[in-house]
Design a protein around this motif. Structure first.
Motif: not given
Length: 85
Positions: A49-53
């Protein structure tokens, strides 16, 4: 323009589900979850999620700064043209 949007929607809707994890990561996660250890799975999900956002936040910040700068520049042009009259 409408044709391009329809093509993109059709392409996204027609894609099949793809699992993007490597075999070793998936095996480790499944093995840990089956033994009741959820910390590794939660950490992996947080990382995904961190890499996505992050890119979307960066684009948002750049867009907001660009909007403010262009708005200030437009206000200065309006004021300078009003002074000339």
């Amino acid at each position: 323009m409408k044709k391009a949007i329809l093509i993109i929607i059709a392409w996204v809707a027609s894609t099949i589900e793809v699992l993007a994890q490597c075999a070793m990561c998936k095996t480790t996660i499944v093995n840990n979850v089956s033994h009741g250890e959820l910390s590794l799975a939660e950490g992996l999900n947080f990382g995904i999620m961190y890499l996505f956002v992050t890119p979307y936040l960066a684009i948002l910040v750049i867009g907001l700064l660009w909007y403010k700068k262009s708005r200030n520049h437009a206000n200065k042009n309006i004021k300078s043209s009003a002074i000339r009259m």
